[in-house]
Design a protein around this motif. Sequence first.
Motif, PDB file in Angstrom:
ATOM      1  N   ASN A  40       8.389   7.994  11.207  1.00 45.66           N
ATOM      2  CA  ASN A  40       8.322   9.181  10.348  1.00 45.66           C
ATOM      3  C   ASN A  40       7.186   9.072   9.336  1.00 45.66           C
ATOM      4  O   ASN A  40       6.485  10.061   9.073  1.00 45.66           O
ATOM      5  N   LYS A  41       6.976   7.892   8.771  1.00 46.43           N
ATOM      6  CA  LYS A  41       5.883   7.703   7.825  1.00 46.43           C
ATOM      7  C   LYS A  41       4.533   7.897   8.516  1.00 46.43           C
ATOM      8  O   LYS A  41       3.615   8.499   7.935  1.00 46.43           O
ATOM      9  N   PHE A  42       4.422   7.392   9.747  1.00 47.66           N
ATOM     10  CA  PHE A  42       3.171   7.581  10.484  1.00 47.66           C
ATOM     11  C   PHE A  42       2.909   9.064  10.729  1.00 47.66           C
ATOM     12  O   PHE A  42       1.811   9.571  10.482  1.00 47.66           O
ATOM     13  N   TYR A  43       3.929   9.789  11.190  1.00 51.07           N
ATOM     14  CA  TYR A  43       3.733  11.209  11.494  1.00 51.07           C
ATOM     15  C   TYR A  43       3.510  12.042  10.236  1.00 51.07           C
ATOM     16  O   TYR A  43       2.797  13.054  10.279  1.00 51.07           O
ATOM     17  N   ALA A  44       4.086  11.619   9.140  1.00 52.87           N
ATOM     18  CA  ALA A  44       3.833  12.328   7.883  1.00 52.87           C
ATOM     19  C   ALA A  44       2.360  12.241   7.522  1.00 52.87           C
ATOM     20  O   ALA A  44       1.756  13.218   7.039  1.00 52.87           O
ATOM     21  N   GLY A  45       1.771  11.079   7.763  1.00 45.52           N
ATOM     22  CA  GLY A  45       0.336  10.930   7.535  1.00 45.52           C
ATOM     23  C   GLY A  45      -0.485  11.727   8.529  1.00 45.52           C
ATOM     24  O   GLY A  45      -1.484  12.365   8.168  1.00 45.52           O
ATOM     25  N   LEU A  46      -0.065  11.721   9.780  1.00 40.47           N
ATOM     26  CA  LEU A  46      -0.775  12.469  10.825  1.00 40.47           C
ATOM     27  C   LEU A  46      -0.814  13.961  10.510  1.00 40.47           C
ATOM     28  O   LEU A  46      -1.850  14.619  10.663  1.00 40.47           O
ATOM     29  N   GLU A  47       0.300  14.501  10.047  1.00 45.06           N
ATOM     30  CA  GLU A  47       0.394  15.943   9.801  1.00 45.06           C
ATOM     31  C   GLU A  47      -0.505  16.408   8.658  1.00 45.06           C
ATOM     32  O   GLU A  47      -0.774  17.602   8.534  1.00 45.06           O
ATOM     33  N   LYS A  48      -0.968  15.478   7.840  1.00 43.34           N
ATOM     34  CA  LYS A  48      -1.865  15.840   6.740  1.00 43.34           C
ATOM     35  C   LYS A  48      -3.324  15.957   7.191  1.00 43.34           C
ATOM     36  O   LYS A  48      -4.166  16.442   6.428  1.00 43.34           O
ATOM     37  N   GLN A  60       0.816  -1.214   0.000  1.00 43.71           N
ATOM     38  CA  GLN A  60       0.000   0.000   0.000  1.00 43.71           C
ATOM     39  C   GLN A  60       0.849   1.263   0.000  1.00 43.71           C
ATOM     40  O   GLN A  60       0.349   2.352   0.282  1.00 43.71           O
ATOM     41  N   GLY A  61       2.134   1.110  -0.305  1.00 38.86           N
ATOM     42  CA  GLY A  61       2.977   2.279  -0.502  1.00 38.86           C
ATOM     43  C   GLY A  61       3.664   2.825   0.728  1.00 38.86           C
ATOM     44  O   GLY A  61       4.224   3.928   0.682  1.00 38.86           O
ATOM     45  N   TRP A  62       3.685   2.061   1.812  1.00 36.91           N
ATOM     46  CA  TRP A  62       4.332   2.551   3.026  1.00 36.91           C
ATOM     47  C   TRP A  62       5.852   2.504   2.932  1.00 36.91           C
ATOM     48  O   TRP A  62       6.540   3.215   3.659  1.00 36.91           O
ATOM     49  N   GLY A  63       6.373   1.656   2.071  1.00 37.08           N
ATOM     50  CA  GLY A  63       7.819   1.510   1.932  1.00 37.08           C
ATOM     51  C   GLY A  63       8.164   0.061   1.686  1.00 37.08           C
ATOM     52  O   GLY A  63       7.288  -0.801   1.594  1.00 37.08           O
ATOM     53  N   VAL A  97       9.798  -0.441   6.472  1.00 29.51           N
ATOM     54  CA  VAL A  97       8.703  -0.398   7.455  1.00 29.51           C
ATOM     55  C   VAL A  97       9.035  -1.163   8.723  1.00 29.51           C
ATOM     56  O   VAL A  97       8.326  -1.027   9.735  1.00 29.51           O
ATOM     57  N   THR A  98      10.103  -1.957   8.704  1.00 31.87           N
ATOM     58  CA  THR A  98      10.566  -2.594   9.940  1.00 31.87           C
ATOM     59  C   THR A  98      11.725  -1.826  10.571  1.00 31.87           C
ATOM     60  O   THR A  98      12.309  -2.267  11.554  1.00 31.87           O
ATOM     61  N   ASP A  99      12.045  -0.661  10.002  1.00 33.19           N
ATOM     62  CA  ASP A  99      12.969   0.287  10.619  1.00 33.19           C
ATOM     63  C   ASP A  99      12.118   1.241  11.444  1.00 33.19           C
ATOM     64  O   ASP A  99      11.308   1.995  10.901  1.00 33.19           O
ATOM     65  N   ALA A 100      12.279   1.216  12.765  1.00 32.20           N
ATOM     66  CA  ALA A 100      11.374   1.948  13.653  1.00 32.20           C
ATOM     67  C   ALA A 100      11.378   3.453  13.379  1.00 32.20           C
ATOM     68  O   ALA A 100      10.327   4.104  13.472  1.00 32.20           O
ATOM     69  N   VAL A 101      12.526   4.012  13.048  1.00 38.73           N
ATOM     70  CA  VAL A 101      12.599   5.450  12.789  1.00 38.73           C
ATOM     71  C   VAL A 101      11.869   5.781  11.489  1.00 38.73           C
ATOM     72  O   VAL A 101      11.075   6.726  11.418  1.00 38.73           O
ATOM     73  N   TYR A 102      12.132   5.006  10.451  1.00 34.61           N
ATOM     74  CA  TYR A 102      11.442   5.228   9.181  1.00 34.61           C
ATOM     75  C   TYR A 102       9.934   5.075   9.362  1.00 34.61           C
ATOM     76  O   TYR A 102       9.154   5.928   8.903  1.00 34.61           O
TER      77      TYR A 102
END
Length: 283
Positions: free
Chosen positions: A78-86, A62-65, A70-75
């Motif tokens: 960041n992907k989660f917060y990028a979605g949150l900020e939208k 689904q395009g998360w990476g 997606v098993t890199d906790a920092v990445y």
Amino acid sequence: MPSWNASQQRWAGIITNVARSRGLPPRAAVIGVATAMQESTLENINFGDRDSLGLFQQRPSQGWGTPAQVTDAVYASNKFYAGLEKIENWQTKPLTKVAQAVQRSGFPDAYAKWEQSAGELVVKSWGNAVLSTTSGCDLTQNAGSKGTGAWALPVENSRITTPYKAGGGMWSSGSHTGVDFPVPTGTRVQAVGTGTVVKAGWGGAYGNEVVIKMSDGKYTQYAHLSFIAVNQGQAVTARQQIGVSGATGNVTGPHLHFETRTGPAYGSDISPVDYLRGHGLSL
């Protein structure tokens, strides 16, 4: 509340620190940690539903990476917060609605139950000193209270919307057993007077709640909290912070539900307005 081991707390710390590195407020970290609690029980797992992976169970398809990303906790954080900020006005929306808007879970109401526990882990990582009264996990006592005296309103600078005994099918008793103060998630909630905490925890439809036996023998209840800052058996005084407002339990949006009672349990309610006015407060 659940007990989190050292590994789980470390993952929560990473999620929290990523929020800080992006310049986000502690409320974002609470949402991120609560989401990971629901999705993976704070474990960076390499399996899940279909191709879901990692702390947030993000799907490469689904395009998360990539799986490695997606098993890199920092990445992943960041992907989660990028979605949150939208999400427009995410800071004042219920945690479960924000998390669902980012994750698109098959269980959209499941995130709310983790809100308090997430707040506790965020405080451990972030520290009390940097938390503000709009963070969703503030523990600072007596900050921002106004005036003096033996009694206070449960929140400052608000008003009552849904009155006591308002009718409607949304209440199991057939009418509203308290009053509602329309404050955003993260608002400081304080004890209205001196008393002892008789309940501090999950209250079903009330979400996270605090019930206090007051010095005059009556009881006050503070419901739908996003975070609880007191424990059962603890003595409190007027204007002492007991929690942070939220939208836990059965709600249509963030607010503080406040009740006064003759006993500690549901069904013993009396008029909160009359009670507070009887102690010299204006509403």
